[in-house]
Design a protein around this motif. Structure first.
Motif, mmCIF file in Angstrom:
data_model
loop_
_atom_site.group_PDB
_atom_site.id
_atom_site.type_symbol
_atom_site.label_atom_id
_atom_site.label_comp_id
_atom_site.label_asym_id
_atom_site.label_seq_id
_atom_site.Cartn_x
_atom_site.Cartn_y
_atom_site.Cartn_z
ATOM 1 N N SER A 27 -33.484 20.818 109.849
ATOM 2 C CA SER A 27 -32.368 20.666 108.929
ATOM 3 C C SER A 27 -32.118 19.193 108.663
ATOM 4 C CB SER A 27 -31.110 21.290 109.540
ATOM 5 O OG SER A 27 -29.972 20.768 108.884
ATOM 6 N N ILE A 28 -31.927 18.892 107.390
ATOM 7 C CA ILE A 28 -31.747 17.492 107.000
ATOM 8 C C ILE A 28 -30.448 16.924 107.566
ATOM 9 C CG2 ILE A 28 -30.526 17.845 104.794
ATOM 10 C CD1 ILE A 28 -32.647 15.824 103.584
ATOM 11 N N ASP A 29 -29.500 17.791 107.904
ATOM 12 C CA ASP A 29 -28.212 17.339 108.456
ATOM 13 C C ASP A 29 -28.372 16.627 109.799
ATOM 14 O OD1 ASP A 29 -26.985 18.510 106.297
ATOM 15 O OD2 ASP A 29 -26.739 20.434 107.322
ATOM 16 N N LEU A 30 -29.437 16.937 110.507
ATOM 17 C CA LEU A 30 -29.605 16.364 111.843
ATOM 18 C C LEU A 30 -29.877 14.859 111.814
ATOM 19 C CD1 LEU A 30 -31.576 19.242 113.554
ATOM 20 C CD2 LEU A 30 -29.202 18.586 113.942
ATOM 21 N N TYR A 31 -30.230 14.330 110.636
ATOM 22 C CA TYR A 31 -30.430 12.874 110.545
ATOM 23 C C TYR A 31 -29.150 12.110 110.833
ATOM 24 C CZ TYR A 31 -35.130 13.395 108.676
ATOM 25 O OH TYR A 31 -36.458 13.687 108.524
ATOM 26 N N THR A 32 -28.015 12.753 110.599
ATOM 27 C CA THR A 32 -26.743 12.102 110.907
ATOM 28 C C THR A 32 -26.734 11.654 112.365
ATOM 29 O OG1 THR A 32 -25.868 13.844 109.529
ATOM 30 C CG2 THR A 32 -24.282 12.341 110.501
ATOM 31 N N TYR A 33 -27.245 12.536 113.256
ATOM 32 C CA TYR A 33 -27.287 12.179 114.673
ATOM 33 C C TYR A 33 -28.234 11.012 114.904
ATOM 34 C CZ TYR A 33 -24.725 16.375 115.800
ATOM 35 O OH TYR A 33 -23.756 17.324 115.889
ATOM 36 N N PHE A 34 -29.350 11.068 114.229
ATOM 37 C CA PHE A 34 -30.352 10.019 114.373
ATOM 38 C C PHE A 34 -29.749 8.670 113.974
ATOM 39 C CE2 PHE A 34 -34.163 7.770 112.624
ATOM 40 C CZ PHE A 34 -34.897 7.721 113.797
ATOM 41 N N TRP A 35 -28.990 8.693 112.897
ATOM 42 C CA TRP A 35 -28.398 7.446 112.437
ATOM 43 C C TRP A 35 -27.261 6.985 113.337
ATOM 44 C CZ3 TRP A 35 -32.027 7.954 108.793
ATOM 45 C CH2 TRP A 35 -32.388 6.803 108.131
ATOM 46 N N THR A 36 -26.315 7.871 113.634
ATOM 47 C CA THR A 36 -25.140 7.432 114.390
ATOM 48 C C THR A 36 -25.467 7.151 115.853
ATOM 49 O OG1 THR A 36 -24.529 9.747 114.428
ATOM 50 C CG2 THR A 36 -23.222 8.328 113.034
ATOM 51 N N LEU A 37 -26.436 7.871 116.418
ATOM 52 C CA LEU A 37 -26.700 7.681 117.841
ATOM 53 C C LEU A 37 -27.884 6.768 118.132
ATOM 54 C CD1 LEU A 37 -26.041 11.293 119.171
ATOM 55 C CD2 LEU A 37 -24.493 9.321 119.139
#
Lengths: 257, 307
Positions: free
Chosen positions: A169-179
């Motif tokens: 899911s493309i939404d998981l990039y949020t974690y990649f970016w913030t964390l």
């Protein structure tokens, strides 16, 4: 891995170059704005309040600039292999068309990494050129700095591709970016010497992040402070190779399922 | 060379417990048009994807152009062209550039690629659109461009997955003509379709797949002759079904009732209608047509809906 061919990967790279060359003018412009804003805001603006001396010999802007060059190469490598690859993989389906030709999926994955390295080098080169107007001295060492850009790009392209190979899911990039990306950017020694501000345990953590190594290497090269630079380069190459291997294999298997 | 273009034995693909393709035997001969028919989910696309080497076999053996699948994939793929079910053109490139970039994937040199691309745009009546972006094309143009792209490497085998699904009759007829022309040039064609007319019109031989199994295989005329009566009477059903059912049972004629109409599978339609009239049964709006592939298809795969 036996399905990987360098020639195949080059053809995938060529396709990206073809697309990019048709609109390089408006693709490259952001690469000029971004560094100028950072250097003005952080260097010229904030820098005026930073006490001179010690680490900041030559001015705060000159301290920050090489780190920002490394970060721009990181952004080039990561952006290309996260959102861009994800969209091609899951939405536009152009990889489906590519693997119906003699290209293997391993070629496609490797070609994308190769292209990300190119983008990272372009980003970084533009940034490095602009730092010349902000107190970075023009020396022959900058040639080595240019050569270091693809290495940084490679490491982060591999990280991005590896992450992309793991998610659905493309939404998981949020974690990649913030964390990962944001803390790397803030705590990798671009803006302040972490060795002077962090407790020892955290220094070790920071030293293990790829961006810390990239920043340390780039600053070392630009300023001619060679200690640890070789180790930084080795570290980036090792992470890049290991994760490229992982990502290319994983994407290849997932596709031929 | 009379070597088989595709030779599959026990071709099987499973995804966990789901068996999508189950021990399919398949032979495609050089120069023929081979059709795959089957309801949605029957395993047509999966079989094709294994043949054009983007999907691994779970078990079985597969040779394409005599080359072994899994070992010689690059060599196999360099000699075949693919027109997938969903257009997957490169939206970031123009019409002409789609062909030129694709040619590079085959290692074609630029001058040759350009020459072929222009010829193919001409062949598929797209020359006027060569500079357009993909999103400016209609569905029919995209499909024609996808076909042009599949021909860039001058393939010996062209694989088309439902090439005319969703197209208007004009484009469909144009594509049929082009495919017939390709066949005339000696290109072997492997295509899947839902369109019975298409299968009957184009295919030299076909197979019907259902639930991953081959349930019939052969030339369309032969399959129909073997399994469907020569003629079918279609009529509206007004009044009771029962007397008609009784008469058909008496005469040994297969009757297929639908909501308000019936189909009767007969040797001779005129004779049958006369016989029914003698028994006082008059069918309203009756007409006689030859038995066709759709009859065969529905007979073999049933009338219930698939996913």
């Amino acid at each position: 891995m036996k399905r990987l061919s360098l020639r195949g990967a080059t053809r995938v790279w060529e396709r990206n170059l073809w697309v990019y060359s048709k609109r390089w003018v408006y693709n490259i412009l952001p690469n000029f704005f971004e560094p100028v804003f950072y250097l003005l805001g952080m260097g010229v603006g904030l820098g005026a309040y930073v006490a001179a001396g010690g680490q900041f010999e030559g001015g705060y802007t000159a301290f920050v600039a090489p780190g920002l060059v490394a970060a721009s190469a990181m952004n080039g490598g990561i952006f290309e292999t996260t959102y861009n690859v994800f969209v091609k993989l899951h939405f536009s389906k152009i990889y489906d068309a590519m693997v119906a030709t003699p290209l293997s999926f391993e070629d496609v994955a490797a070609g994308e990494i190769l292209w990300a390295v190119t983008r990272a080098t372009l980003y970084g080169t533009a940034f490095l050129a602009i730092t010349l107007f902000f107190g970075v001295p023009l020396t022959p060492r900058l040639l080595l700095a240019l050569a270091a850009l693809p290495l940084i790009g490679f490491c982060f392209a591999a990280i991005g591709t590896a992450f992309t190979s793991l998610i659905d899911s493309i939404d998981l990039y949020t974690y990649f970016w913030t964390l990962f990306v944001t803390p790397s950017f803030v705590f990798s020694g671009i803006f302040f010497p972490i060795e002077e501000r962090f407790p020892p345990a955290l220094i070790t953590v920071a030293e293990l992040t790829p961006l810390y190594n990239a920043v340390h290497m780039m600053r070392g090269i630009v300023r001619g402070e060679w200690e640890g630079v070789g180790l930084n380069a080795l570290y980036l190459a090792a992470v890049g190779l290991a994760l490229s291997f992982f990502a290319v294999r994983r994407l290849g298997r997932r596709f031929l399922a | 060379m009379s070597e088989l273009v595709v030779q599959a034995r026990g071709l099987t693909k499973s995804y966990g417990p789901l068996v999508a393709v189950d021990h399919v035997d398949l032979e495609v001969h050089p120069g023929e048009v081979f059709g795959m028919l089957g309801p949605n989910g029957a395993g047509k696309s999966t079989t094709m994807r294994m043949i054009y080497r983007v999907s691994a076999l779970t078990s079985g053996s597969l040779r394409v152009f005599g080359l072994e699948a899994g070992r010689d994939d690059r060599a196999i793929k360099s000699q075949l062209g693919v027109v997938p079910q969903m257009d997957n053109l490169d939206e970031e490139l123009s019409v002409l550039d789609n062909l030129l970039v694709y040619a590079r994937f085959y290692g074609l040199d630029r001058a040759l690629a350009r020459k072929r691309a222009l010829e193919l745009l001409e062949f598929l009546e797209l020359s006027a659109r060569s500079k357009d972006r993909i999103r400016e094309l209609s569905g029919g143009m995209k499909r024609r461009l996808t076909l042009a792209r599949g021909l860039m490497n001058e393939p010996r085998l062209l694989i088309l997955d439902e090439p005319t699904t969703g197209l208007d009759p004009q484009v469909r007829i144009l594509l049929w003509d082009k495919l017939a022309e390709l066949r005339g040039r000696g290109v072997t064609l492997l295509l899947s379709t839902h369109c019975m007319d298409e299968a009957e019109r184009l295919c030299d031989r076909l197979m019907i797949l259902d639930h991953g199994h081959v349930i019939a295989q052969g030339p369309p005329r032969e399959l129909i002759a073997n399994q469907v009566t020569p003629q079918v009477i279609e009529a509206r059903l007004e009044g009771e079904l029962e007397p008609l059912e009784k008469a058909c049972a008496d005469l040994g004629v297969e009757l297929l009732p639908a909501v308000n109409r019936v189909s009767l599978f007969v040797q001779d339609g005129r004779q049958m209608l006369e016989e029914l009239e003698r028994r006082g049964l008059f069918l309203n709006g009756a007409y006689i047509r030859p038995g066709n592939l759709e009859d065969l298809f529905l007979k073999l795969t049933g009338r219930s809906l698939r996913q």
